[in-house]
Design an enzyme around this catalytic site. Structure first.
Site, PDB file in Angstrom:
ATOM      1  N   HIS A 144      98.326  42.026 -17.224  1.00 15.62           N
ATOM      2  CA  HIS A 144      97.620  41.960 -15.941  1.00 15.62           C
ATOM      3  C   HIS A 144      96.507  40.906 -16.002  1.00 15.62           C
ATOM      4  O   HIS A 144      96.366  40.080 -15.088  1.00 15.62           O
ATOM      5  CB  HIS A 144      97.043  43.337 -15.617  1.00 15.62           C
ATOM      6  CG  HIS A 144      96.197  43.394 -14.390  1.00 15.62           C
ATOM      7  ND1 HIS A 144      96.650  43.903 -13.185  1.00 15.62           N
ATOM      8  CD2 HIS A 144      94.912  43.009 -14.166  1.00 15.62           C
ATOM      9  CE1 HIS A 144      95.682  43.824 -12.285  1.00 15.62           C
ATOM     10  NE2 HIS A 144      94.614  43.290 -12.859  1.00 15.62           N
ATOM     11  N   GLU A 145      95.725  40.931 -17.079  1.00 18.82           N
ATOM     12  CA  GLU A 145      94.627  39.964 -17.209  1.00 18.82           C
ATOM     13  C   GLU A 145      95.160  38.546 -17.422  1.00 18.82           C
ATOM     14  O   GLU A 145      94.591  37.569 -16.915  1.00 18.82           O
ATOM     15  CB  GLU A 145      93.708  40.371 -18.358  1.00 18.82           C
ATOM     16  CG  GLU A 145      93.093  41.752 -18.214  1.00 18.82           C
ATOM     17  CD  GLU A 145      92.421  41.973 -16.869  1.00 18.82           C
ATOM     18  OE1 GLU A 145      91.906  41.000 -16.279  1.00 18.82           O
ATOM     19  OE2 GLU A 145      92.412  43.128 -16.392  1.00 18.82           O
ATOM     20  N   HIS A 148      96.016  37.029 -14.168  1.00 22.01           N
ATOM     21  CA  HIS A 148      94.843  36.456 -13.497  1.00 22.01           C
ATOM     22  C   HIS A 148      94.609  35.021 -13.971  1.00 22.01           C
ATOM     23  O   HIS A 148      94.261  34.136 -13.178  1.00 22.01           O
ATOM     24  CB  HIS A 148      93.597  37.296 -13.789  1.00 22.01           C
ATOM     25  CG  HIS A 148      93.482  38.532 -12.962  1.00 22.01           C
ATOM     26  ND1 HIS A 148      93.633  38.548 -11.597  1.00 22.01           N
ATOM     27  CD2 HIS A 148      93.198  39.820 -13.322  1.00 22.01           C
ATOM     28  CE1 HIS A 148      93.458  39.782 -11.142  1.00 22.01           C
ATOM     29  NE2 HIS A 148      93.193  40.569 -12.171  1.00 22.01           N
ATOM     30  N   GLU A 220      94.448  41.636  -7.222  1.00 20.12           N
ATOM     31  CA  GLU A 220      94.837  42.765  -8.061  1.00 20.12           C
ATOM     32  C   GLU A 220      96.308  43.115  -7.846  1.00 20.12           C
ATOM     33  O   GLU A 220      97.032  43.399  -8.806  1.00 20.12           O
ATOM     34  CB  GLU A 220      93.944  43.973  -7.780  1.00 20.12           C
ATOM     35  CG  GLU A 220      92.499  43.795  -8.214  1.00 20.12           C
ATOM     36  CD  GLU A 220      92.365  43.392  -9.672  1.00 20.12           C
ATOM     37  OE1 GLU A 220      93.136  43.914 -10.517  1.00 20.12           O
ATOM     38  OE2 GLU A 220      91.515  42.548  -9.979  1.00 20.12           O
TER      39      GLU A 220
END
Length: 303
Positions: A144-145, A148, A220
């Protein structure tokens, strides 16, 4: 598997940057007006120079500033071999350079990414996250990070947050610039630059605040999908969100407020127990994130 470009997120980021550029121009313009009124002809050069230095410093040091806010330190591969191995593998799967890895001492499970570009990025996790998540769920959070970083939205959030912070300081402390009286180029009406400065700052504060919330919520969703594509396991991302949210709900409000200013960067905000107005929230509802990931899992199974 590498996630595809999220064009909706890119359009939102471009629109946000355009809006922030306009607000920056207005902000600096009124600041130059004030500086010229206060210091004469050198005021314009002074205002523009200070603004340029601040933007350059923001771009260069924003990642380290975010790490310092959580007392996070970059850690070596020898100290955290498993964590580094996971980040390296997932970054390779996502098609981005391997980011640095940092660990923060907080007991609450959370993570965030900060970067000035894909080649200068950091994935940070708390000790609480490493204690509570393992295996596929930990991979999902790290992916997930990394998503980003791939989407380049960490830099946009940094720019927006910087302007909001400066504008808020002006609005809260506008009396420092003068009392609105005297001629100061404004005759009996007071100093027009002062009120223009405060007005532009208020607009920048509110506009930037709302933009940051809108971008944060959408980014997100995009990072959740990116993590699911990178790992191939949407259910693991959904389970990680549920685990972290449950831990936040069990954490005393006082502890959550300690780092609430970092909410826009966290994978799950540190105010999970609050019921704020939707427009003010930094993240979408965890239930909606899990619902979307469940739908995505169905798509994966149907392939």
């Amino acid at each position: 598997m590498q996630p595809k470009p999220d064009w909706s997120l890119r359009v939102r980021m471009l629109a946000a940057m355009a809006g922030m550029a306009a607000l920056y121009a207005a902000f600096v313009g009124v600041a130059a007006w004030w500086a010229t009124d206060a210091f004469g002809s050198t005021g314009l050069v002074l205002a523009v120079g200070v603004a340029g230095v601040l933007v350059a410093l923001q771009y260069k040091y924003a990642p380290d500033a975010a790490l310092r806010a959580l007392d996070a330190d970059r850690v070596s591969r020898s100290a955290y071999p498993d964590l580094h191995a996971r980040v390296s593998r997932l970054a390779n799967q996502a098609g981005v350079p391997e980011p640095d890895v940092a660990v923060a001492p907080q007991a609450q499970p959370n993570a965030f990414a900060t970067a000035t570009g894909r080649d200068d990025a950091v994935v940070a996790v708390t000790e609480g996250l490493l204690e509570r998540l393992q295996g596929d769920e930990l991979d999902a959070v790290l992916a997930h990070e990394i998503a980003h970083i791939k989407h380049r939205d960490a830099l946009v959030m940094s720019v927006v947050t910087f302007l909001v912070t400066v504008a808020a300081m002006v609005v809260r402390n506008f009396w420092w610039f003068g009392d609105g009286g005297g001629d100061g180029g404004g005759g009996d009406g007071g100093m027009p630059w002062l009120w223009a400065f405060v007005a532009v700052s208020a607009v920048a504060w509110l506009g930037g605040y709302l933009v940051s919330r809108a971008i944060s919520r959408h980014r997100e969703y995009a990072a959740d999908r990116g993590a699911a594509v990178i790992t191939g396991k949407p259910a693991a991302m959904a389970a990680a969100i549920e685990t972290i949210t449950a831990e936040m709900a069990a954490t005393p409000e006082r502890d959550l407020r300690d780092h609430a200013e970092m909410n826009a960067l966290f994978i799950v905000p540190a105010d999970a127990k609050s019921r704020l107005v939707r427009a003010m929230e930094t993240h979408p509802d965890p239930e909606k994130r899990v619902e979307r990931l469940s739908e995505l899992a169905g798509e994966f199974e149907g392939r």
